[in-house]
Write a protein that holds these residues in place. Structure first.
Motif, PDB file in Angstrom:
ATOM      1  N   ALA A 136       1.409   9.143 -19.952  1.00  0.00           N
ATOM      2  CA  ALA A 136       2.212   7.904 -20.318  1.00  0.00           C
ATOM      3  C   ALA A 136       2.481   8.012 -21.678  1.00  0.00           C
ATOM      4  CB  ALA A 136       1.254   6.614 -19.815  1.00  0.00           C
ATOM      5  N   PRO A 137       3.771   7.474 -21.997  1.00  0.00           N
ATOM      6  CA  PRO A 137       4.611   6.774 -20.979  1.00  0.00           C
ATOM      7  C   PRO A 137       5.858   7.550 -20.735  1.00  0.00           C
ATOM      8  CG  PRO A 137       5.318   6.227 -23.512  1.00  0.00           C
ATOM      9  CD  PRO A 137       4.106   7.108 -23.482  1.00  0.00           C
ATOM     10  N   MET A 138       5.654   9.081 -20.906  1.00  0.00           N
ATOM     11  CA  MET A 138       6.660   9.778 -20.489  1.00  0.00           C
ATOM     12  C   MET A 138       6.796  10.525 -19.168  1.00  0.00           C
ATOM     13  SD  MET A 138       8.132   9.267 -23.258  1.00  0.00           S
ATOM     14  CE  MET A 138       9.736  10.760 -23.116  1.00  0.00           C
ATOM     15  N   GLY A 139       5.800  10.110 -18.380  1.00  0.00           N
ATOM     16  CA  GLY A 139       5.518  10.921 -17.067  1.00  0.00           C
ATOM     17  C   GLY A 139       6.649  10.785 -16.179  1.00  0.00           C
ATOM     18  N   CYS A 140       6.760  11.796 -15.162  1.00  0.00           N
ATOM     19  CA  CYS A 140       7.924  11.702 -14.184  1.00  0.00           C
ATOM     20  C   CYS A 140       7.596  11.231 -12.954  1.00  0.00           C
ATOM     21  CB  CYS A 140       7.900  13.495 -13.798  1.00  0.00           C
ATOM     22  SG  CYS A 140       9.482  13.884 -12.806  1.00  0.00           S
ATOM     23  N   LYS A 141       8.613  10.186 -12.593  1.00  0.00           N
ATOM     24  CA  LYS A 141       8.174   9.436 -11.633  1.00  0.00           C
ATOM     25  C   LYS A 141       8.142  10.387 -10.108  1.00  0.00           C
ATOM     26  CE  LYS A 141      10.097   5.319  -8.910  1.00  0.00           C
ATOM     27  NZ  LYS A 141      11.201   4.298  -9.136  1.00  0.00           N
ATOM     28  N   THR A 142       7.040   9.959  -9.228  1.00  0.00           N
ATOM     29  CA  THR A 142       7.072  10.773  -7.915  1.00  0.00           C
ATOM     30  C   THR A 142       7.271   9.881  -6.730  1.00  0.00           C
ATOM     31  OG1 THR A 142       4.553  10.055  -7.509  1.00  0.00           O
ATOM     32  CG2 THR A 142       5.126  11.824  -9.079  1.00  0.00           C
ATOM     33  N   LYS A 143       7.265  10.199  -5.537  1.00  0.00           N
ATOM     34  CA  LYS A 143       7.587   9.484  -4.276  1.00  0.00           C
ATOM     35  C   LYS A 143       6.103   8.861  -3.867  1.00  0.00           C
ATOM     36  CE  LYS A 143      11.626  12.141  -2.720  1.00  0.00           C
ATOM     37  NZ  LYS A 143      11.886  12.976  -1.458  1.00  0.00           N
ATOM     38  N   TRP A 144       5.035   9.009  -4.720  1.00  0.00           N
ATOM     39  CA  TRP A 144       4.023   8.400  -4.149  1.00  0.00           C
ATOM     40  C   TRP A 144       3.859   6.903  -4.677  1.00  0.00           C
ATOM     41  CZ3 TRP A 144       0.448  10.368  -1.131  1.00  0.00           C
ATOM     42  CH2 TRP A 144       0.459  11.639  -0.614  1.00  0.00           C
ATOM     43  N   LYS A 145       3.574   5.830  -3.791  1.00  0.00           N
ATOM     44  CA  LYS A 145       3.626   4.592  -4.218  1.00  0.00           C
ATOM     45  C   LYS A 145       2.260   4.050  -3.310  1.00  0.00           C
ATOM     46  CE  LYS A 145       8.363   3.547  -4.598  1.00  0.00           C
ATOM     47  NZ  LYS A 145       9.371   2.335  -4.340  1.00  0.00           N
ATOM     48  N   MET A 146       1.892   2.705  -3.915  1.00  0.00           N
ATOM     49  CA  MET A 146       0.694   2.202  -3.609  1.00  0.00           C
ATOM     50  C   MET A 146       1.034   0.674  -3.594  1.00  0.00           C
ATOM     51  SD  MET A 146      -3.291   2.488  -4.889  1.00  0.00           S
ATOM     52  CE  MET A 146      -2.763   2.323  -6.552  1.00  0.00           C
ATOM     53  N   ASN A 147       0.488  -0.059  -2.613  1.00  0.00           N
ATOM     54  CA  ASN A 147       0.249  -1.461  -2.532  1.00  0.00           C
ATOM     55  C   ASN A 147      -1.341  -2.020  -2.807  1.00  0.00           C
ATOM     56  OD1 ASN A 147       2.817  -1.880  -2.231  1.00  0.00           O
ATOM     57  ND2 ASN A 147       2.783  -2.181  -0.194  1.00  0.00           N
ATOM     58  N   GLU A 148      -1.605  -2.542  -3.740  1.00  0.00           N
ATOM     59  CA  GLU A 148      -3.175  -3.089  -3.885  1.00  0.00           C
ATOM     60  C   GLU A 148      -3.200  -4.384  -3.412  1.00  0.00           C
ATOM     61  OE1 GLU A 148      -5.812  -2.432  -7.419  1.00  0.00           O
ATOM     62  OE2 GLU A 148      -4.528  -4.087  -7.631  1.00  0.00           O
ATOM     63  N   TYR A 149      -4.203  -4.755  -2.576  1.00  0.00           N
ATOM     64  CA  TYR A 149      -4.255  -5.964  -1.970  1.00  0.00           C
ATOM     65  C   TYR A 149      -5.510  -6.468  -2.496  1.00  0.00           C
ATOM     66  CZ  TYR A 149      -0.466  -4.706   1.121  1.00  0.00           C
ATOM     67  OH  TYR A 149       0.709  -4.337   1.688  1.00  0.00           O
ATOM     68  N   ARG A 150      -5.646  -7.884  -3.027  1.00  0.00           N
ATOM     69  CA  ARG A 150      -6.508  -8.546  -3.163  1.00  0.00           C
ATOM     70  C   ARG A 150      -6.590 -10.034  -2.319  1.00  0.00           C
ATOM     71  NH1 ARG A 150      -8.108  -7.392  -9.935  1.00  0.00           N
ATOM     72  NH2 ARG A 150      -7.625  -5.351  -9.555  1.00  0.00           N
ATOM     73  N   ALA A 151      -7.876 -10.251  -2.035  1.00  0.00           N
ATOM     74  CA  ALA A 151      -7.958 -11.517  -1.308  1.00  0.00           C
ATOM     75  C   ALA A 151      -8.078 -12.658  -1.969  1.00  0.00           C
ATOM     76  CB  ALA A 151      -9.210 -11.319  -0.177  1.00  0.00           C
TER      77      ALA A 151
END
Length: 202
Positions: A136-151
């Motif tokens: 960071a902050p110069m990383g290369c964006k990938t196709k990996w994503k995530m949704n984080e859920y909190r109750a």
């Protein structure tokens, strides 16, 4: 899950799923059944762990996570689910570390509410993240994503909504450019009414 998912006493492994089985839960199901039961230690914890294991996902690059997914979902090629506990530094008031050996997860946009489809009641908060390879902050964006859920659960002492931070449920997936079965989510709402700590927005 149906009757096939019953784990008999003394048997640590559930029977294999029927042909054609795919794990495509809604966000409401992820929060109200899986995350709530994990937090409260109710229902069959052995069966739940065979679907969604507890793992520190930040110890792994995202492309290594599928092989650590639940036994009943390991053959999936679209998405993988994990419970991950609050980091020690978060417990002491610090910001979470979302870096891995090859990169880092970066939040996109603001957290949003997840509501129950029928009653419209707020049941959780979703944070979306993208994985960047490099530093960071110069990383290369990938196709990996995530949704984080909190109750979000009602505090029995004050009867006010409370964000549960002890454990979150993460859905990791790869952007494929095509519509997938898990994209059947109810509309998200801006998370403005319940206080969210500053570090949770990063």
């Amino acid at each position: 899950m149906g009757g096939w998912g019953t784990v008999k006493e003394g048997n640590l492994s559930p029977p294999p799923p029927p042909p054609g089985y795919r794990f495509y839960p809604t966000e409401e199901e992820l929060i109200t059944f899986y995350l709530h039961n994990h937090l409260l230690h109710t229902h069959n914890q052995t069966l739940i762990r065979h679907v969604i294991p507890l793992l520190n996902i930040y110890n792994f690059d995202p492309w290594h996570l599928p092989k650590h997914s639940g036994e009943l979902c390991r053959g999936d090629t679209e998405q993988w689910f994990f419970f991950t506990g609050r980091q020690d530094r978060e417990s002491r008031g610090g910001r979470p570390t979302r870096s891995t050996a090859s990169g880092y997860w970066k939040a996109t946009g603001s957290p949003s509410y997840v509501r129950a489809a029928a009653a419209g009641k707020v049941i959780g908060v979703r944070k979306s993240m993208v994985f960047y390879k490099g530093k960071a902050p110069m990383g290369c964006k990938t196709k990996w994503k995530m949704n984080e859920y909190r109750a979000i659960q009602q505090d029995p002492a004050t009867c006010t909504p409370r964000l549960r931070n002890e454990v979150s449920l993460c859905r990791v997936y790869v952007v494929s450019g095509s519509t997938r079965a898990f994209d059947r989510r109810p509309e998200a709402f801006p998370a403005t009414a319940i206080k969210i700590d500053k570090e949770d927005r990063l």
